[in-house]
Write an enzyme that holds these catalytic residues in place. Structure first.
Site, PDB file in Angstrom:
ATOM      1  N   HIS A 223     -38.643  12.326 -13.843  1.00 24.57           N
ATOM      2  CA  HIS A 223     -38.574  13.785 -13.692  1.00 24.57           C
ATOM      3  C   HIS A 223     -39.693  14.361 -14.557  1.00 24.57           C
ATOM      4  CE1 HIS A 223     -34.745  14.366 -11.397  1.00 24.57           C
ATOM      5  NE2 HIS A 223     -34.673  13.073 -11.694  1.00 24.57           N
ATOM      6  N   CYS A 254     -31.114  16.515 -11.483  1.00 26.06           N
ATOM      7  CA  CYS A 254     -29.699  16.150 -11.381  1.00 26.06           C
ATOM      8  C   CYS A 254     -28.833  17.319 -11.846  1.00 26.06           C
ATOM      9  CB  CYS A 254     -29.433  14.931 -12.239  1.00 26.06           C
ATOM     10  SG  CYS A 254     -27.702  14.495 -12.224  1.00 26.06           S
ATOM     11  N   ASN A 267     -38.224  16.148  -9.898  1.00 22.86           N
ATOM     12  CA  ASN A 267     -38.901  14.845  -9.968  1.00 22.86           C
ATOM     13  C   ASN A 267     -40.409  15.069  -9.970  1.00 22.86           C
ATOM     14  OD1 ASN A 267     -36.343  14.526  -8.052  1.00 22.86           O
ATOM     15  ND2 ASN A 267     -36.663  12.610  -9.125  1.00 22.86           N
TER      16      ASN A 267
HETATM   17  P1  HMG Z   1     -13.497  11.649  -8.605  1.00 23.11           P
HETATM   18  O1  HMG Z   1     -13.077  13.080  -8.494  1.00 23.11           O
HETATM   19  O2  HMG Z   1     -13.217  10.924  -9.870  1.00 23.11           O
HETATM   20  O3  HMG Z   1     -13.010  10.750  -7.374  1.00 23.11           O
HETATM   21  O4  HMG Z   1     -15.053  11.597  -8.322  1.00 23.11           O
HETATM   22  P2  HMG Z   1     -11.642  10.419  -6.774  1.00 23.11           P
HETATM   23  O5  HMG Z   1     -11.711   9.005  -6.334  1.00 23.11           O
HETATM   24  O6  HMG Z   1     -10.519  10.854  -7.695  1.00 23.11           O
HETATM   25  O7  HMG Z   1     -11.598  11.359  -5.474  1.00 23.11           O
HETATM   26  C1  HMG Z   1     -11.543  12.776  -5.574  1.00 23.11           C
HETATM   27  C2  HMG Z   1     -11.823  13.360  -4.192  1.00 23.11           C
HETATM   28  O8  HMG Z   1     -13.149  13.034  -3.765  1.00 23.11           O
HETATM   29  C3  HMG Z   1     -10.895  12.807  -3.109  1.00 23.11           C
HETATM   30  O9  HMG Z   1     -10.770  13.818  -2.130  1.00 23.11           O
HETATM   31  C4  HMG Z   1     -11.701  11.674  -2.533  1.00 23.11           C
HETATM   32  O10 HMG Z   1     -11.320  11.359  -1.218  1.00 23.11           O
HETATM   33  C5  HMG Z   1     -13.107  12.264  -2.549  1.00 23.11           C
HETATM   34  P3  HMG Z   1      -9.469  14.796  -2.084  1.00 23.11           P
HETATM   35  O11 HMG Z   1      -8.312  13.853  -1.939  1.00 23.11           O
HETATM   36  O12 HMG Z   1      -9.470  15.518  -3.411  1.00 23.11           O
HETATM   37  O13 HMG Z   1      -9.753  15.658  -0.914  1.00 23.11           O
HETATM   38  N1  HMG Z   1     -14.150  11.247  -2.624  1.00 23.11           N
HETATM   39  C6  HMG Z   1     -15.204  11.222  -1.797  1.00 23.11           C
HETATM   40  N2  HMG Z   1     -15.560  12.012  -0.759  1.00 23.11           N
HETATM   41  C7  HMG Z   1     -16.703  11.682  -0.110  1.00 23.11           C
HETATM   42  N3  HMG Z   1     -17.497  10.639  -0.459  1.00 23.11           N
HETATM   43  C8  HMG Z   1     -17.160   9.842  -1.489  1.00 23.11           C
HETATM   44  C9  HMG Z   1     -15.976  10.129  -2.192  1.00 23.11           C
HETATM   45  N4  HMG Z   1     -15.366   9.531  -3.233  1.00 23.11           N
HETATM   46  C10 HMG Z   1     -14.253  10.233  -3.488  1.00 23.11           C
HETATM   47  N5  HMG Z   1     -17.946   8.817  -1.799  1.00 23.11           N
HETATM   48  C11 HMG Z   1     -17.059  10.555  -7.543  1.00 23.11           C
HETATM   49  C12 HMG Z   1     -15.774  10.380  -8.361  1.00 23.11           C
HETATM   50  C13 HMG Z   1     -17.953   9.386  -7.891  1.00 23.11           C
HETATM   51  C14 HMG Z   1     -16.716  10.540  -6.075  1.00 23.11           C
HETATM   52  C15 HMG Z   1     -17.699  11.899  -7.938  1.00 23.11           C
HETATM   53  O14 HMG Z   1     -17.844  11.943  -9.312  1.00 23.11           O
HETATM   54  C16 HMG Z   1     -19.025  12.107  -7.273  1.00 23.11           C
HETATM   55  O15 HMG Z   1     -19.114  12.275  -6.068  1.00 23.11           O
HETATM   56  N6  HMG Z   1     -20.107  12.111  -8.086  1.00 23.11           N
HETATM   57  C17 HMG Z   1     -21.454  12.220  -7.552  1.00 23.11           C
HETATM   58  C18 HMG Z   1     -22.313  12.971  -8.481  1.00 23.11           C
HETATM   59  C19 HMG Z   1     -23.734  12.976  -7.958  1.00 23.11           C
HETATM   60  O16 HMG Z   1     -23.966  12.851  -6.777  1.00 23.11           O
HETATM   61  N7  HMG Z   1     -24.682  13.117  -8.888  1.00 23.11           N
HETATM   62  C20 HMG Z   1     -26.065  13.135  -8.546  1.00 23.11           C
HETATM   63  C21 HMG Z   1     -26.597  11.785  -8.152  1.00 23.11           C
HETATM   64  S1  HMG Z   1     -27.069  10.784  -9.547  1.00 23.11           S
HETATM   65  C22 HMG Z   1     -28.618  11.429 -10.006  1.00 23.11           C
HETATM   66  O17 HMG Z   1     -29.019  12.448  -9.530  1.00 23.11           O
HETATM   67  C23 HMG Z   1     -29.469  10.619 -10.954  1.00 23.11           C
HETATM   68  C24 HMG Z   1     -30.613   9.918 -10.234  1.00 23.11           C
HETATM   69  O18 HMG Z   1     -31.452  10.838  -9.561  1.00 23.11           O
HETATM   70  C25 HMG Z   1     -31.442   9.110 -11.250  1.00 23.11           C
HETATM   71  C26 HMG Z   1     -31.905   9.939 -12.448  1.00 23.11           C
HETATM   72  O19 HMG Z   1     -32.619  10.959 -12.264  1.00 23.11           O
HETATM   73  O20 HMG Z   1     -31.533   9.562 -13.553  1.00 23.11           O
HETATM   74  C27 HMG Z   1     -30.072   8.921  -9.181  1.00 23.11           C
HETATM   75 MG    MG Z   2     -33.090  11.973 -10.451  1.00 22.53          MG
END
Ligand code: HMG
Ligand code: MG
Length: 310
Positions: A223, A254, A267
């Site tokens: 980034h 992020c 980025n």
């Molecule tokens: P949680 O709330 O702990 O999950 O989230 P859960 O298992 O308790 O589920 C809660 C709800 O989410 C449920 O739905 C699940 O069905 C649903 P409800 O019953 O409440 O209706 N759920 C999902 N729905 C769709 N797709 C899924 C999914 N999983 C659960 N895969 C979880 C845990 C990991 C899902 C959540 O924290 C999350 O989605 N986090 C993503 C955060 C994210 O995307 N961050 C950005 C990406 S990382 C980044 O940018 C860094 C990077 O660029 C590198 C860098 O720069 O360092 C890669």
């Molecule tokens: Mg990133």
């Protein structure tokens, strides 16, 4: 023959941090423009919880639309983030329904900072690794490549400086899980040439030798918060890194690395990355002219989405 691999992550990292939601057709066009720009890979979306990242709630619809418009040149890779088995279900359904490999790679993501891991995925680093175990196995069983991301490889927005040893230890866990490559993320752009090289040295020292002999197994995801990403690319090239992420028009950041009123910057711009690589005498497949068209389009859709979100 290209020297350096370029991966554009704008449709995922760029759009996930936007206050507005970009229309599906615009995302599709952005992916298509990037696909024809000569980059090696496009990170098209994330199969994450729509409650956590509503900007990418249309992940399945986007991939299904990509499947019905087969414009991907041979060799270009489409990837998507999957945090858990539920995300993996969706990625596999895309390919199953299409009857071919629309998505070629899935990316699991963890961090070298416990606090960031919890804020980003509601799980400790250890818990994320355990979540990835079945995801990696299913990816392999379905001939998908797997990337493992490590965030906060230099510093964490919550914990401050992160030791190279912590990054090395998480990287080793990912390698032992069987990921094909590791992307080292300087999530908040805190890196300098020296800290990036120190981190790379520690990671390499912790990985089995096949990881150091293959140029494409380690990737750098920078980034550009403080405008130092280009210098860090030069240092990484000198240190032997041959694979970089970037985001067209410098979109991205992020959401969980942002502070109130202070969104995390984007980025490294793909054009800046490509120019930096070329200035150092290395080749890429990307065309800066085509990237300029994609960048103009990316800016236009983001500003339209910002206006409509008020
Ligand atoms: P949680 O709330 O702990 O999950 O989230 P859960 O298992 O308790 O589920 C809660 C709800 O989410 C449920 O739905 C699940 O069905 C649903 P409800 O019953 O409440 O209706 N759920 C999902 N729905 C769709 N797709 C899924 C999914 N999983 C659960 N895969 C979880 C845990 C990991 C899902 C959540 O924290 C999350 O989605 N986090 C993503 C955060 C994210 O995307 N961050 C950005 C990406 S990382 C980044 O940018 C860094 C990077 O660029 C590198 C860098 O720069 O360092 C890669
Ligand atoms: Mg990133």
């Amino acid at each position: 023959m290209k020297d350096v691999r370029v991966i554009d992550v704008a449709p995922r990292d760029g759009l996930q941090n936007e206050p507005g939601i970009v229309a599906l057709d615009d995302k599709l066009k952005l992916v298509r423009l990037l696909t024809t720009s000569g980059v090696d890979e496009v990170e098209v979306t994330s199969f994450v919880s729509p409650k956590w990242v509503p900007q990418l709630a249309d992940a399945r619809a986007l991939c299904d639309a990509l499947a019905t418009h087969p414009c991907k040149p041979a060799g270009v890779i489409y990837s998507a983030l999957v945090p858990n088995d539920k995300g993996m279900d969706q990625a596999l359904e895309v390919n199953l329904q299409a009857g071919r490999q629309v998505l070629d790679k899935v990316s699991v993501f963890t961090a070298a900072s416990e606090t960031f891991s919890r804020k980003n995925t509601n799980a400790s680093i250890e818990e994320t690794i355990e979540r990835f175990r079945p995801v990696v196995a299913r990816a392999k069983a379905n001939s998908l490549l797997v990337r493992g991301y490590v965030s906060c490889v230099i510093a964490c927005p919550f914990e401050g400086a992160i030791s190279p040893q912590s990054v090395a230890s998480v990287s080793r866990r990912l390698a032992d899980l069987g990921v094909d490559e590791i992307s080292l993320g300087d999530t908040i752009g805190a890196g300098t040439p020296d800290t990036v090289v120190a981190m790379l040295d520690a990671v390499r020292a912790a990985l089995p030798c096949e990881w150091t002999s293959d140029d494409l197994k380690l990737n750098l995801h920078l980034h550009d918060t403080f405008g130092r990403a280009s210098e860090c690319v030069v240092a990484a090239l000198n240190a032997g890194i041959r694979s970089f992420d970037a985001s067209v028009a410098g979109l991205g950041g992020c959401p969980y690395a942002s502070a109130p009123g202070k969104p995390a910057p984007g980025n490294i711009d793909t054009t800046l990355l490509v120019r930096t690589i070329r200035d150092r005498g290395f080749s890429t497949g990307a065309s800066v002219d085509t990237l300029a068209v994609a960048a103009a389009f990316a800016r236009s859709i983001v500003s339209a989405a910002r206006m409509s979100s008020g």
